[in-house]
Design a protein around this motif. Structure first.
Motif, PDB file in Angstrom:
ATOM      1  N   GLU A  31       0.830  -1.213   0.000  1.00  0.00           N
ATOM      2  CA  GLU A  31       0.000   0.000   0.000  1.00  0.00           C
ATOM      3  C   GLU A  31       0.863   1.260   0.000  1.00  0.00           C
ATOM      4  OE1 GLU A  31      -3.580   2.082   2.589  1.00  0.00           O
ATOM      5  OE2 GLU A  31      -2.120   0.824   3.646  1.00  0.00           O
ATOM      6  N   THR A  76       2.691   1.627  -3.306  1.00  0.00           N
ATOM      7  CA  THR A  76       1.721   2.145  -4.278  1.00  0.00           C
ATOM      8  C   THR A  76       1.528   3.647  -4.092  1.00  0.00           C
ATOM      9  OG1 THR A  76       0.578   0.020  -4.402  1.00  0.00           O
ATOM     10  CG2 THR A  76      -0.695   1.988  -5.035  1.00  0.00           C
ATOM     11  N   LYS A  77       1.402   4.064  -2.855  1.00  0.00           N
ATOM     12  CA  LYS A  77       1.208   5.486  -2.574  1.00  0.00           C
ATOM     13  C   LYS A  77       2.437   6.297  -2.991  1.00  0.00           C
ATOM     14  CE  LYS A  77      -0.669   8.565   0.920  1.00  0.00           C
ATOM     15  NZ  LYS A  77      -1.134   8.727   2.290  1.00  0.00           N
ATOM     16  N   ASN A 113       2.290   6.698  -6.777  1.00  0.00           N
ATOM     17  CA  ASN A 113       1.248   7.673  -7.127  1.00  0.00           C
ATOM     18  C   ASN A 113       1.655   9.093  -6.749  1.00  0.00           C
ATOM     19  OD1 ASN A 113      -0.579   5.854  -8.287  1.00  0.00           O
ATOM     20  ND2 ASN A 113      -1.462   5.342  -6.299  1.00  0.00           N
ATOM     21  N   SER A 114       2.324   9.237  -5.615  1.00  0.00           N
ATOM     22  CA  SER A 114       2.676  10.578  -5.123  1.00  0.00           C
ATOM     23  C   SER A 114       3.690  11.292  -6.009  1.00  0.00           C
ATOM     24  CB  SER A 114       3.202  10.504  -3.686  1.00  0.00           C
ATOM     25  OG  SER A 114       4.516   9.968  -3.655  1.00  0.00           O
ATOM     26  N   LEU A 152       4.234   8.867   4.157  1.00  0.00           N
ATOM     27  CA  LEU A 152       3.112   8.384   3.351  1.00  0.00           C
ATOM     28  C   LEU A 152       2.115   7.567   4.176  1.00  0.00           C
ATOM     29  CD1 LEU A 152       5.124   7.340   0.171  1.00  0.00           C
ATOM     30  CD2 LEU A 152       3.783   9.439   0.517  1.00  0.00           C
ATOM     31  N   THR A 181      -4.664   5.623   5.311  1.00  0.00           N
ATOM     32  CA  THR A 181      -4.121   4.343   4.862  1.00  0.00           C
ATOM     33  C   THR A 181      -4.501   3.209   5.817  1.00  0.00           C
ATOM     34  OG1 THR A 181      -2.001   4.645   6.017  1.00  0.00           O
ATOM     35  CG2 THR A 181      -2.142   5.459   3.731  1.00  0.00           C
TER      36      THR A 181
END
Length: 132
Positions: free
Chosen positions: A44, A47-48, A51-52, A118, A123
């Motif tokens: 997770e 992934t963040k 994306n960030s 993050l 989350t």
């Protein structure tokens, strides 16, 4: 701070149920996962990270690299849930794949300065840690 509470927290490592109970009896909380790196390097959060920085197309590659480094670590005799033993190699691969610079010179700095921020209230990892 006036409303702050200090919580003693340790990695689970290979602690038995009895050892966890002993820690709890002394007011020490024990993580459910082997160590904190397991949370920081969770899919997770990777992934963040992707994306960030505007690279959602790199998510699968980054997670595959993480899994490969863990598999290599297991081949060296480490436990299958020992993310910590592979964390240095995982960090290097994430930085390479995502072409990251000035994100932490060492593994610990990268985890602390780039990935930990993050872990936010939205989350699942944050919620899991908060519950523990």
């Amino acid at each position: 701070m006036q409303n702050s509470q200090i919580i003693k927290l340790v990695d689970r490592d290979d602690k038995s149920i009895e050892e966890v109970g002993e820690c709890n009896a002394r007011g020490i909380k024990v993580l459910n996962r082997r160590h904190i790196e397991s949370y920081i390097l969770d899919d997770e959060i990777i992934t963040k990270l992707c994306n960030s920085i505007g690279n959602p197309d790199k998510i699968a590659e980054c997670i595959a690299a993480k899994n490969t480094k863990i598999t290599n670590s297991v081949a060296r005799g480490n436990a299958k849930d020992d993310v910590k033993s592979a964390s240095g190699e995982i960090s290097i691969e994430l930085k390479r794949i995502l072409n990251l610079t000035q994100c932490g010179n060492t593994k610990d700095a990268f985890l602390r300065d780039t990935l930990v921020p993050l872990i936010t209230e939205d989350t699942a990892i944050y919620k899991e840690l908060e519950q523990e």
